[in-house]
Design an enzyme around this catalytic site. Structure first.
Site, PDB file in Angstrom:
ATOM      1  NE  ARG A 132      15.434  17.599  78.422  1.00  0.00           N
ATOM      2  CZ  ARG A 132      14.924  17.238  79.604  1.00  0.00           C
ATOM      3  NH1 ARG A 132      15.521  17.591  80.726  1.00  0.00           N
ATOM      4  NH2 ARG A 132      13.816  16.530  79.668  1.00  0.00           N
ATOM      5  CG  ASP A 163       6.483  21.792  84.334  1.00  0.00           C
ATOM      6  OD1 ASP A 163       7.380  21.355  85.090  1.00  0.00           O
ATOM      7  OD2 ASP A 163       6.717  22.226  83.187  1.00  0.00           O
ATOM      8  CB  CYS A 184       6.546  16.628  83.891  1.00  0.00           C
ATOM      9  SG  CYS A 184       6.982  18.338  84.253  1.00  0.00           S
ATOM     10  CD  GLN A 200       6.753  14.385  81.471  1.00  0.00           C
ATOM     11  OE1 GLN A 200       7.949  14.370  81.655  1.00  0.00           O
ATOM     12  NE2 GLN A 200       5.924  13.645  82.191  1.00  0.00           N
ATOM     13  NE  ARG A 223       9.077  11.275  79.926  1.00  0.00           N
ATOM     14  CZ  ARG A 223      10.078  12.169  79.858  1.00  0.00           C
ATOM     15  NH1 ARG A 223      10.451  12.827  80.927  1.00  0.00           N
ATOM     16  NH2 ARG A 223      10.668  12.444  78.694  1.00  0.00           N
ATOM     17  CG  HIS A 228       8.967  17.530  77.864  1.00  0.00           C
ATOM     18  ND1 HIS A 228       9.745  16.586  77.220  1.00  0.00           N
ATOM     19  CD2 HIS A 228       9.243  17.394  79.194  1.00  0.00           C
ATOM     20  CE1 HIS A 228      10.447  15.915  78.129  1.00  0.00           C
ATOM     21  NE2 HIS A 228      10.166  16.378  79.320  1.00  0.00           N
TER      22      HIS A 228
HETATM   23  N1   CP Z   1      10.244  15.246  83.275  1.00  0.00           N
HETATM   24  C1   CP Z   1      11.482  15.370  82.752  1.00  0.00           C
HETATM   25  O1   CP Z   1      11.674  15.620  81.563  1.00  0.00           O
HETATM   26  O2   CP Z   1      12.478  15.195  83.654  1.00  0.00           O
HETATM   27  P1   CP Z   1      14.013  15.449  83.367  1.00  0.00           P
HETATM   28  O3   CP Z   1      14.172  16.930  83.109  1.00  0.00           O
HETATM   29  O4   CP Z   1      14.728  15.011  84.595  1.00  0.00           O
HETATM   30  O5   CP Z   1      14.423  14.673  82.155  1.00  0.00           O
HETATM   31  N1  NVA Z   2       8.900  23.036  81.961  1.00  0.00           N
HETATM   32  C1  NVA Z   2      10.052  22.366  82.508  1.00  0.00           C
HETATM   33  C2  NVA Z   2       9.933  20.910  82.333  1.00  0.00           C
HETATM   34  C3  NVA Z   2      11.031  20.101  82.952  1.00  0.00           C
HETATM   35  C4  NVA Z   2      10.888  18.627  82.677  1.00  0.00           C
HETATM   36  C5  NVA Z   2      11.318  22.905  81.871  1.00  0.00           C
HETATM   37  O1  NVA Z   2      11.309  23.156  80.654  1.00  0.00           O
HETATM   38  O2  NVA Z   2      12.304  23.102  82.571  1.00  0.00           O
END
Ligand code: CP
Ligand code: NVA
Length: 313
Positions: free
Chosen positions: A99, A222, A262, A134, A290, A131
């Site tokens: 990430r 989201d 999400c 997701q 997930r 993502h």
């Molecule tokens: N939806 C999602 O990616 O959640 P987290 O940021 O908690 O991993």
């Molecule tokens: N769009 C959000 C998704 C979190 C899972 C972010 O990038 O923070």
């Protein structure tokens, strides 16, 4: 992905058949432990609840050893370059999942491994662009709840962000109708739309949540302010006023429409408490999925469900 063993940075790295295979593997009982004795590096430059836990447990279920690494420990481009981090982690792990703050970090990691002939794939666990893991869980949830993906109309109400972009691509691969409603300046970019169209999609953009939601089978949102966007927080919260999924907006969707998010959610901002915690919401199944979908992805990457070269799955 055009075969197992390749990196997964974008939903567009999968063919439609590969996406179907990953979703099938997410639900099929695991008969083998393809990651037995192997490490999987899970790098997090941003916080995570679902992705880290889902990925760790998926690796454990496949017999492997997950190693979660915080961004500050590894210091990508601060302590050493993204390229050298990738080469280093590949000495110990069979998959590098990350990430990252910047999508280019993933691309540089992938390039460094490919250029050096190191057969370790890179997986995107969220970047500022996509993502994709997701989106796998999202489609799995829709398929489980509605019994199909093809022809399903999904309305994304909110920021044209990483989650929206991956969902648009995944929906395109799955033959779904994708609608997105965002205020001016926050829509999916024209190149994103062109990309989804190339993947076979059908996309309608609008600035009207009501127009997007009208008759939709699935309504999705989201957060308005993504990780790394703290400086834009005030501006975005004002721009998105009126884009909350509440009972009134949900009433415009198809009867019994599925509500997805999400997570993490901000009740009272992008979604009302009543809708998020209401009977049409499937967000906890989505969160559980997930893990199942990442397990399906790792099984696929380990060679399960792969057709012989040149044949469609
Ligand atoms: N939806 C999602 O990616 O959640 P987290 O940021 O908690 O991993
Ligand atoms: N769009 C959000 C998704 C979190 C899972 C972010 O990038 O923070």
């Amino acid at each position: 992905m055009r075969g197992s063993g390749a990196s997964f940075l974008s939903v567009g790295d999968l063919t439609a058949a590969e996406l179907g295979a990953v979703l099938d593997l997410a639900e099929a009982p695991a008969t083998a432990r393809p990651l037995e004795g192997k490490g999987v590096a899970l790098v997090f430059e941003h916080p995570s609840a679902r992705t880290r836990n889902a990925a760790e447990m998926a690796v454990v279920q496949l017999g492997g050893h997950p190693l979660a690494i915080r961004g500050e420990e590894i210091g990508i481009d601060r302590r050493e370059s993204a390229e050298d981090v990738a080469r280093t982690l590949a000495c110990y792990h069979s998959i590098i999942a990350a990430r990252v703050e910047r999508h280019t970090t993933l691309e540089r990691m992938r390039h460094s491994l490919e250029a050096s002939g190191t057969p370790v794939p890179v997986v995107n666990l969220l970047s500022d662009v996509e993502h994709p893991t997701q989106a796998l869980a999202d489609l799995l949830t829709i398929r489980q709840r509605l019994g199909r993906l093809e022809g399903v109309t999904l309305a994304f109400v909110g920021d044209g962000n990483n989650v929206c972009r991956s969902l648009a691509g995944a929906a395109a691969l799955a033959g779904m109708h994708f609608r997105a409603a965002a205020p001016a300046g926050y829509e999916l970019k024209s190149e994103d739309v062109a990309w989804a169209l190339r993947l076979g999609g059908e996309i309608e953009l609008s600035s009207s949540p009501r127009e997007a939601a009208e008759g939709a089978d699935v309504i999705y949102t989201d957060v308005w302010v993504s990780m790394g966007e703290d400086e834009e927080s005030w501006t975005k919260r004002h721009a998105f006023a009126g884009y909350t999924i509440d009972d009134e907006l949900l009433a415009a969707a198809a009867p019994g429409a599925l509500v997805l998010h999400c997570l993490p959610a901000h009740r009272g901002e992008e979604i009302s408490e009543a809708v998020l915690d209401g009977p049409q919401s499937a967000v906890w199944l989505q969160a559980e999925n997930r893990m199942h979908s990442i397990r399906g992805l790792f099984r696929f990457m380990s060679g399960e469900g792969v057709a012989p070269r040149g044949q469609a799955l």
